[in-house]
Motif scaffolding. Structure first.
Motif, PDB file in Angstrom:
ATOM      1  N   VAL A   8     -55.117 -10.944   4.665  1.00 40.07           N
ATOM      2  CA  VAL A   8     -56.303 -11.485   5.327  1.00 40.07           C
ATOM      3  C   VAL A   8     -56.410 -12.976   5.019  1.00 40.07           C
ATOM      4  CG1 VAL A   8     -58.821 -11.389   5.450  1.00 40.07           C
ATOM      5  CG2 VAL A   8     -57.503  -9.272   5.213  1.00 40.07           C
ATOM      6  N   GLY A   9     -56.593 -13.771   6.045  1.00 44.27           N
ATOM      7  CA  GLY A   9     -56.812 -15.205   5.869  1.00 44.27           C
ATOM      8  C   GLY A   9     -55.545 -16.027   5.995  1.00 44.27           C
ATOM      9  N   LYS A  10     -55.749 -17.327   6.233  1.00 44.60           N
ATOM     10  CA  LYS A  10     -54.648 -18.263   6.399  1.00 44.60           C
ATOM     11  C   LYS A  10     -54.333 -18.934   5.069  1.00 44.60           C
ATOM     12  CE  LYS A  10     -55.539 -19.417  11.193  1.00 44.60           C
ATOM     13  NZ  LYS A  10     -55.960 -20.431  12.136  1.00 44.60           N
ATOM     14  N   ILE A  11     -53.102 -19.401   4.972  1.00 43.26           N
ATOM     15  CA  ILE A  11     -52.682 -20.193   3.820  1.00 43.26           C
ATOM     16  C   ILE A  11     -52.978 -21.654   4.158  1.00 43.26           C
ATOM     17  CG2 ILE A  11     -50.734 -20.928   2.390  1.00 43.26           C
ATOM     18  CD1 ILE A  11     -51.489 -18.033   1.911  1.00 43.26           C
ATOM     19  N   LYS A  12     -53.886 -22.255   3.416  1.00 37.56           N
ATOM     20  CA  LYS A  12     -54.298 -23.627   3.707  1.00 37.56           C
ATOM     21  C   LYS A  12     -53.488 -24.658   2.938  1.00 37.56           C
ATOM     22  CE  LYS A  12     -58.941 -22.046   4.742  1.00 37.56           C
ATOM     23  NZ  LYS A  12     -59.332 -20.840   4.112  1.00 37.56           N
ATOM     24  N   GLU A  13     -53.176 -24.385   1.677  1.00 39.82           N
ATOM     25  CA  GLU A  13     -52.497 -25.367   0.845  1.00 39.82           C
ATOM     26  C   GLU A  13     -50.990 -25.344   1.072  1.00 39.82           C
ATOM     27  OE1 GLU A  13     -54.799 -23.280  -0.324  1.00 39.82           O
ATOM     28  OE2 GLU A  13     -56.400 -24.573  -1.077  1.00 39.82           O
ATOM     29  N   LYS A  14     -50.413 -26.537   1.205  1.00 41.11           N
ATOM     30  CA  LYS A  14     -48.981 -26.673   1.451  1.00 41.11           C
ATOM     31  C   LYS A  14     -48.149 -26.083   0.323  1.00 41.11           C
ATOM     32  CE  LYS A  14     -45.440 -30.135   2.558  1.00 41.11           C
ATOM     33  NZ  LYS A  14     -44.393 -29.394   1.906  1.00 41.11           N
ATOM     34  N   PHE A  15     -48.567 -26.242  -0.925  1.00 40.63           N
ATOM     35  CA  PHE A  15     -47.759 -25.735  -2.033  1.00 40.63           C
ATOM     36  C   PHE A  15     -47.654 -24.217  -2.004  1.00 40.63           C
ATOM     37  CE2 PHE A  15     -52.040 -26.335  -3.759  1.00 40.63           C
ATOM     38  CZ  PHE A  15     -52.292 -25.163  -4.442  1.00 40.63           C
ATOM     39  N   TYR A  16     -48.697 -23.522  -1.519  1.00 44.96           N
ATOM     40  CA  TYR A  16     -48.591 -22.067  -1.357  1.00 44.96           C
ATOM     41  C   TYR A  16     -47.621 -21.739  -0.220  1.00 44.96           C
ATOM     42  CZ  TYR A  16     -52.707 -21.091  -4.335  1.00 44.96           C
ATOM     43  OH  TYR A  16     -53.593 -20.977  -5.372  1.00 44.96           O
ATOM     44  N   ARG A  17     -47.740 -22.455   0.885  1.00 50.78           N
ATOM     45  CA  ARG A  17     -46.837 -22.217   2.023  1.00 50.78           C
ATOM     46  C   ARG A  17     -45.383 -22.455   1.621  1.00 50.78           C
ATOM     47  NH1 ARG A  17     -50.801 -25.159   4.909  1.00 50.78           N
ATOM     48  NH2 ARG A  17     -49.398 -26.951   5.036  1.00 50.78           N
TER      49      ARG A  17
END
Length: 159
Positions: A8-17
């Motif tokens: 559920v939800g989007k990944i906002k932070e680049k380091f998580y992506r």
């Protein structure tokens, strides 16, 4: 084996992506990985129990629409069973040996999972009694799946 992570939800932070992309790349040698993001609901700071349950219900509808009937579902929940990395690798390996070709891992939103998703799950897994941000949980889950495959294939991986 196909592994699907429904979150559920989007990944906002680049380091998580970046971390998610790295583990997805590593896992491509072992399984077919699919990551499905479903929309989260806005939660007000002072939501009532009824409002929070309604939010979880809406998120659950989106989750359940993405779970194939024939898949083995593992929900991530605080009250689930605690496994170490070797036990998780054994679980994944045994599922494959016994004919499971598709495992779906489910990560809820900020309020957790609605009971209907928990009831659909074949197994409930807990990584800790602590609460983690759902974005970080995706990274942790993918790392543990990767570690599991390294263990299954008797390949080195730091302990």
């Amino acid at each position: 084996m196909k592994i699907t992570v429904i979150a559920v939800g989007k990944i906002k932070e680049k380091f998580y992506r970046d971390a998610i992309d790295e583990y997805a790349k590593r896992l491509s040698s072992y399984c077919k990985l699919e990551i499905v993001q479903v929309a989260d609901e806005k939660t007000q700071e002072n939501s009532t129990e009824t409002e929070m349950n309604l939010i979880k219900e809406k998120e659950a509808e989106r989750i359940l629409k993405n779970i194939p009937d024939s898949s083995y579902v593992i929900s991530l929940e605080i009250l689930g069973k605690n496994l170490d990395s070797v036990e998780l690798s054994d679980k994944i390996n045994q599922l494959g040996i016994h004919g499971t070709s598709h495992i779906v891992f489910v990560i809820g939103g900020s309020l957790g999972l609605h009971e209907c998703v928990s009831k659909r799950a074949d197994y409930s897994l807990s990584f800790s009694k602590m609460t983690f941000p759902h974005q970080l949980m995706r990274v942790i889950l993918l790392e543990q799946i990767y570690r599991s495959y390294r263990i299954i294939h008797k390949e080195p991986y730091h302990k």
